[in-house]
Design an enzyme around this catalytic site. Structure first.
Site, PDB file in Angstrom:
ATOM      1  N   ARG A   1      29.530   4.489  41.712  1.00 11.18           N
ATOM      2  CA  ARG A   1      30.476   3.419  41.392  1.00 11.18           C
ATOM      3  C   ARG A   1      31.394   3.188  42.587  1.00 11.18           C
ATOM      4  NH1 ARG A   1      31.412   4.485  34.930  1.00 11.18           N
ATOM      5  NH2 ARG A   1      31.137   6.688  35.350  1.00 11.18           N
TER       6      ARG A   1
ATOM      7  N   TYR B   1      20.972  -1.818  30.663  1.00  2.92           N
ATOM      8  CA  TYR B   1      22.330  -1.461  30.239  1.00  2.92           C
ATOM      9  C   TYR B   1      22.960  -2.611  29.443  1.00  2.92           C
ATOM     10  CZ  TYR B   1      27.219   0.123  30.778  1.00  2.92           C
ATOM     11  OH  TYR B   1      28.525   0.538  30.571  1.00  2.92           O
TER      12      TYR B   1
ATOM     13  N   THR C   1      36.699   1.035  34.989  1.00  2.00           N
ATOM     14  CA  THR C   1      37.746   2.050  34.845  1.00  2.00           C
ATOM     15  C   THR C   1      37.511   3.159  35.871  1.00  2.00           C
ATOM     16  OG1 THR C   1      37.885   1.502  32.512  1.00  2.00           O
ATOM     17  CG2 THR C   1      38.847   3.602  33.176  1.00  2.00           C
TER      18      THR C   1
ATOM     19  N   ASN D   1      22.226   6.107  15.098  1.00  2.00           N
ATOM     20  CA  ASN D   1      22.522   7.447  14.565  1.00  2.00           C
ATOM     21  C   ASN D   1      24.030   7.675  14.433  1.00  2.00           C
ATOM     22  OD1 ASN D   1      19.852   8.230  14.247  1.00  2.00           O
ATOM     23  ND2 ASN D   1      19.682   8.955  16.365  1.00  2.00           N
TER      24      ASN D   1
ATOM     25  N   VAL E   1      22.018  12.239  21.127  1.00  3.21           N
ATOM     26  CA  VAL E   1      22.292  11.441  19.925  1.00  3.21           C
ATOM     27  C   VAL E   1      21.184  10.433  19.626  1.00  3.21           C
ATOM     28  CG1 VAL E   1      24.794  11.765  20.118  1.00  3.21           C
ATOM     29  CG2 VAL E   1      23.742   9.722  21.135  1.00  3.21           C
TER      30      VAL E   1
ATOM     31  N   LYS F   1      23.760  -2.600  25.363  1.00  2.00           N
ATOM     32  CA  LYS F   1      25.120  -2.721  24.827  1.00  2.00           C
ATOM     33  C   LYS F   1      25.239  -3.945  23.921  1.00  2.00           C
ATOM     34  CE  LYS F   1      27.278   0.801  26.801  1.00  2.00           C
ATOM     35  NZ  LYS F   1      27.950   1.876  26.064  1.00  2.00           N
TER      36      LYS F   1
ATOM     37  N   ASP G   1      27.306  15.915  23.467  1.00  5.84           N
ATOM     38  CA  ASP G   1      26.833  15.382  24.746  1.00  5.84           C
ATOM     39  C   ASP G   1      25.511  16.050  25.128  1.00  5.84           C
ATOM     40  OD1 ASP G   1      26.762  14.586  27.641  1.00  5.84           O
ATOM     41  OD2 ASP G   1      28.781  13.901  27.182  1.00  5.84           O
TER      42      ASP G   1
HETATM   43  P1  NAD Z   1      29.717   8.929  31.924  1.00  6.41           P
HETATM   44  O1  NAD Z   1      28.326   8.821  32.423  1.00  6.41           O
HETATM   45  O2  NAD Z   1      30.678   9.757  32.681  1.00  6.41           O
HETATM   46  O3  NAD Z   1      29.741   9.431  30.426  1.00  6.41           O
HETATM   47  C1  NAD Z   1      28.716   9.147  29.500  1.00  6.41           C
HETATM   48  C2  NAD Z   1      28.404  10.429  28.760  1.00  6.41           C
HETATM   49  O4  NAD Z   1      27.373  10.178  27.788  1.00  6.41           O
HETATM   50  C3  NAD Z   1      27.880  11.531  29.688  1.00  6.41           C
HETATM   51  O5  NAD Z   1      28.597  12.724  29.480  1.00  6.41           O
HETATM   52  C4  NAD Z   1      26.409  11.681  29.289  1.00  6.41           C
HETATM   53  O6  NAD Z   1      25.907  12.983  29.509  1.00  6.41           O
HETATM   54  C5  NAD Z   1      26.474  11.282  27.813  1.00  6.41           C
HETATM   55  N1  NAD Z   1      25.179  10.836  27.269  1.00  6.41           N
HETATM   56  C6  NAD Z   1      24.322   9.941  27.795  1.00  6.41           C
HETATM   57  N2  NAD Z   1      23.235   9.815  26.996  1.00  6.41           N
HETATM   58  C7  NAD Z   1      23.434  10.645  25.941  1.00  6.41           C
HETATM   59  C8  NAD Z   1      22.670  10.968  24.791  1.00  6.41           C
HETATM   60  N3  NAD Z   1      21.474  10.399  24.564  1.00  6.41           N
HETATM   61  N4  NAD Z   1      23.162  11.873  23.910  1.00  6.41           N
HETATM   62  C9  NAD Z   1      24.377  12.471  24.130  1.00  6.41           C
HETATM   63  N5  NAD Z   1      25.137  12.204  25.211  1.00  6.41           N
HETATM   64  C10 NAD Z   1      24.673  11.305  26.100  1.00  6.41           C
HETATM   65  O7  NAD Z   1      30.258   7.416  31.793  1.00  6.41           O
HETATM   66  P2  NAD Z   1      31.712   6.895  31.417  1.00  6.41           P
HETATM   67  O8  NAD Z   1      32.207   6.083  32.527  1.00  6.41           O
HETATM   68  O9  NAD Z   1      32.521   7.989  30.883  1.00  6.41           O
HETATM   69  O10 NAD Z   1      31.359   5.878  30.227  1.00  6.41           O
HETATM   70  C11 NAD Z   1      31.534   6.230  28.880  1.00  6.41           C
HETATM   71  C12 NAD Z   1      31.193   5.025  28.008  1.00  6.41           C
HETATM   72  O11 NAD Z   1      32.071   3.941  28.303  1.00  6.41           O
HETATM   73  C13 NAD Z   1      29.771   4.519  28.198  1.00  6.41           C
HETATM   74  O12 NAD Z   1      29.250   4.132  26.948  1.00  6.41           O
HETATM   75  C14 NAD Z   1      29.945   3.306  29.072  1.00  6.41           C
HETATM   76  O13 NAD Z   1      28.941   2.353  28.863  1.00  6.41           O
HETATM   77  C15 NAD Z   1      31.307   2.789  28.622  1.00  6.41           C
HETATM   78  N6  NAD Z   1      31.957   2.024  29.686  1.00  6.41           N
HETATM   79  C16 NAD Z   1      32.491   2.673  30.771  1.00  6.41           C
HETATM   80  C17 NAD Z   1      33.071   1.927  31.775  1.00  6.41           C
HETATM   81  C18 NAD Z   1      33.713   2.568  32.992  1.00  6.41           C
HETATM   82  O14 NAD Z   1      34.167   1.838  33.880  1.00  6.41           O
HETATM   83  N7  NAD Z   1      33.810   3.865  33.074  1.00  6.41           N
HETATM   84  C19 NAD Z   1      33.074   0.512  31.701  1.00  6.41           C
HETATM   85  C20 NAD Z   1      32.480  -0.092  30.604  1.00  6.41           C
HETATM   86  C21 NAD Z   1      31.939   0.680  29.592  1.00  6.41           C
HETATM   87  N1  UDP Z   2      29.964  -1.785  45.471  1.00  7.49           N
HETATM   88  C1  UDP Z   2      30.116  -1.731  46.846  1.00  7.49           C
HETATM   89  N2  UDP Z   2      29.834  -0.565  47.479  1.00  7.49           N
HETATM   90  C2  UDP Z   2      29.435   0.560  46.828  1.00  7.49           C
HETATM   91  C3  UDP Z   2      29.312   0.510  45.414  1.00  7.49           C
HETATM   92  C4  UDP Z   2      29.569  -0.688  44.764  1.00  7.49           C
HETATM   93  O1  UDP Z   2      30.485  -2.720  47.494  1.00  7.49           O
HETATM   94  O2  UDP Z   2      29.204   1.592  47.488  1.00  7.49           O
HETATM   95  C5  UDP Z   2      30.275  -3.045  44.763  1.00  7.49           C
HETATM   96  C6  UDP Z   2      29.199  -3.521  43.787  1.00  7.49           C
HETATM   97  O3  UDP Z   2      28.229  -4.290  44.448  1.00  7.49           O
HETATM   98  C7  UDP Z   2      30.022  -4.325  42.798  1.00  7.49           C
HETATM   99  C8  UDP Z   2      31.371  -3.633  42.775  1.00  7.49           C
HETATM  100  O4  UDP Z   2      31.425  -2.854  43.962  1.00  7.49           O
HETATM  101  O5  UDP Z   2      30.189  -5.643  43.270  1.00  7.49           O
HETATM  102  C9  UDP Z   2      31.563  -2.723  41.569  1.00  7.49           C
HETATM  103  O6  UDP Z   2      30.454  -1.853  41.492  1.00  7.49           O
HETATM  104  P1  UDP Z   2      30.356  -0.677  40.423  1.00  7.49           P
HETATM  105  O7  UDP Z   2      28.984  -0.101  40.542  1.00  7.49           O
HETATM  106  O8  UDP Z   2      31.506   0.232  40.546  1.00  7.49           O
HETATM  107  O9  UDP Z   2      30.546  -1.399  39.012  1.00  7.49           O
HETATM  108  P2  UDP Z   2      29.854  -2.696  38.345  1.00  7.49           P
HETATM  109  O10 UDP Z   2      28.988  -3.401  39.322  1.00  7.49           O
HETATM  110  O11 UDP Z   2      29.086  -2.139  37.197  1.00  7.49           O
HETATM  111  O12 UDP Z   2      31.020  -3.516  37.942  1.00  7.49           O
END
Ligand code: NAD
Ligand code: UDP
Length: 327
Positions: free
Chosen positions: A186, A145, A175, A99, A57, A149, A31
Site C-alpha cells: 500500500r 476485491y 486508512t 458464514n 471463515v 465486496k 483469523d
Molecule cells: P489486513 O490484511 O491487515 O487484515 C485482514 C485480515 O483478515 C488479516 O488478518 C487476514 O489474515 C484475515 N483474513 C483474510 N482471509 C481470511 C479468512 N478466510 N478467514 C479468516 N481471516 C481471514 O487488512 P486491513 O487493512 O486490516 O483490512 C481489514 C478490512 O477492512 C478488510 O475487509 C478490508 O477490505 C477493509 N478495508 C480496509 C481498508 C484500509 O485502508 N485498510 C480500506 C477499505 C476497506
Molecule cells: N501507489 C504508488 N506507489 C506505490 C504504491 C501505490 O504510487 O508504491 C499509488 C497507487 O497507484 C494508487 C495509490 O498510490 O494510486 C494508492 O494505492 P494503495 O495500493 O495504497 O491503495 P488503493 O489503490 O487500493 O487505493
C-alpha cells in the site's frame, strides 16, 4: 458486549479489538493469518476478555455462548495481497461473509461489514456519496476485491430484508497507521519504508491520482460507532482531506527528512484516478468525523515504522513544504 471480530489479527482488526477491550467489551478474534499475524494481537492475549482463534471463515464456524455483534473484517485488502490471493478474496467476500452473517442471525447479533471505497471503482462522481452506484470493471484485475465486496454488500442487505438481521455496511476509504505491514504494497507503508531506508519512492503514473487518507484511530472510532448503531448504511468512513499521491510522497520525504528520490513506475491497470468520501451520513447518523490531520497521523506512522518516538518536527522544512502545497 461480546463482539466477534473476523480478520481481527490484521491491521484494522487488531486496533478494533484493542478499542473494544478498552471500553470493556469481550472480544473473540478469528483469523486465518493469511495477511495478518498473531503478533498484531499478542499483547492482548493475557486479557481474560480476549480470545484468539485460528479460523478460516470461508468454512462454517460458530462461537459458544451469546454474541452481541459481529464485525466482519476478514479479507485480503491491499492490491498486491488480493492479486496474490484472487480466489481466496472472492471466497472470503462471498462464503466468508455468508458464514459471518449466519453467525449473527443465529445469535440475534448486530452485523457490521467492512466494505470499501473500491465499491465505487474509478468514480465518475466526485466526491463520492453513498448513493453513487460506482464504476467498477467487473473483469479487471481489481474485480476480485471490488466485486467480492459489492456481492458482500448485496448479501448483507438480503439478510437484513429477508431474515431481519441487524446489518450495517461501512465503506472504508484508505486508512493508514501503525501495524501496517512494511511490504503490504500500500502506498503509505511503501513510501514510509522506502523513505526511512533511503531508497527511491516508487510513484505510480504521474502521481496526480488522488486518495483521502484516514488515520487508523479515527477509523476505528467509526467502526465502533457503527457497531453501536442500528443504521443499515452504507456509510462512508474516511477523511475527506484529499491529496495527490505525489503530495503524499513529498510529505513523507519532508517528515522523514529523507534524501530519497522519487522514481516513476507505470500506473497499475484500473487504478482509480480520484477518491474522496462525502461523510455527511457518518456525521449525522454516527456523530462521527475524523480529527487527526494527515501530517500528525503520518508522524505517528513514521515513528512506529522507525521503531522510535516521534522526532521533533523540523519547522523550517515543514513550513517550506506547506508553502509549496499552497502555491
Ligand atoms: P489486513 O490484511 O491487515 O487484515 C485482514 C485480515 O483478515 C488479516 O488478518 C487476514 O489474515 C484475515 N483474513 C483474510 N482471509 C481470511 C479468512 N478466510 N478467514 C479468516 N481471516 C481471514 O487488512 P486491513 O487493512 O486490516 O483490512 C481489514 C478490512 O477492512 C478488510 O475487509 C478490508 O477490505 C477493509 N478495508 C480496509 C481498508 C484500509 O485502508 N485498510 C480500506 C477499505 C476497506
Ligand atoms: N501507489 C504508488 N506507489 C506505490 C504504491 C501505490 O504510487 O508504491 C499509488 C497507487 O497507484 C494508487 C495509490 O498510490 O494510486 C494508492 O494505492 P494503495 O495500493 O495504497 O491503495 P488503493 O489503490 O487500493 O487505493
Amino acid at each position: 458486549m461480546k463482539v466477534v471480530v473476523t480478520g481481527g489479527g490484521g491491521f484494522l482488526g487488531s486496533h478494533l479489538c484493542e478499542a473494544l477491550l478498552r471500553r470493556g467489551d469481550t472480544v473473540w478474534c478469528l483469523d486465518n493469518f493469511s495477511t495478518g499475524k498473531p503478533a498484531n494481537v499478542a499483547h492482548l492475549i493475557g486479557d481474560p476478555r480476549f480470545r484468539l482463534g485460528r479460523a478460516d471463515v470461508t468454512a462454517a464456524f460458530d462461537v459458544s455462548g451469546p454474541v452481541d455483534a459481529v464485525a466482519h473484517l476478514a479479507s485480503p485488502a491491499s492490491p498486491p495481497d488480493y492479486h496474490r490471493l484472487p480466489l481466496e478474496t472472492l471466497s472470503v467476500g462471498s462464503r466468508g461473509t455468508e458464514n459471518a452473517l449466519r453467525l449473527a442471525q443465529r445469535h440475534g447479533a448486530r452485523f457490521v461489514l467492512a466494505s470499501t471505497s473500491e465499491a465505487y471503482g474509478d468514480p465518475a462522481v466526485h466526491p463520492q456519496p453513498e448513493d453513487y452506484w460506482g464504476n467498477v470493471n467487473p473483469v479487471g484485475p481489481r474485480s476480485v476485491y471490488d466485486e467480492a465486496k459489492r456481492y458482500a454488500e448485496a448479501l448483507s442487505m438480503a439478510y437484513r430484508r429477508s431474515l431481519d438481521v441487524d446489518v450495517g455496511i461501512l465503506r472504508i476509504f484508505n486508512t493508514y497507521g501503525p501495524r501496517m505491514r512494511p511490504h503490504d504494497g500500500r502506498v503509505v507503508s511503501t513510501f514510509v519504508r522506502q523513505a526511512l531506508a533511503g531508497h527511491p519512492l516508487t510513484l505510480y503514473g504521474d502521481g496526480s491520482q488522488t486518495r483521502s487518507f484516514c488515520y487508523v484511530d479515527d477509523l476505528v472510532r467509526g467502526i465502533v460507532a457503527m457497531l453501536d448503531s442500528t443504521h443499515s448504511g452504507p456509510v462512508n468512513l474516511g477523511n475527506p482531506s484529499e491529496r495527490t499521491v505525489r503530495q503524499l510522497a513529498e510529505l513523507v520525504l519532508c517528515l522523514t527528512g529523507s534524501p530519497s528520490r522519487i522514481e516513476h513506475r507505470p500506473l497499475p491497470v484500473d487504478d482509480p484516478t480520484r477518491r474522496c468520501p462525502v461523510i455527511t451520513r457518518a456525521r449525522e447518523e454516527l456523530r462521527w468525523a475524523p480529527v487527526i490531520p494527515l501530517e500528525e497521523g503520518l508522524r505517528n506512522t513514521v515513528a512506529w515504522f522507525a521503531g522510535r518516538c516521534p522526532p521533533p518536527l523540523d519547522g523550517a522544512s515543514y513550513r517550506a513544504f506547506q508553502e509549496s502545497v499552497e502555491a
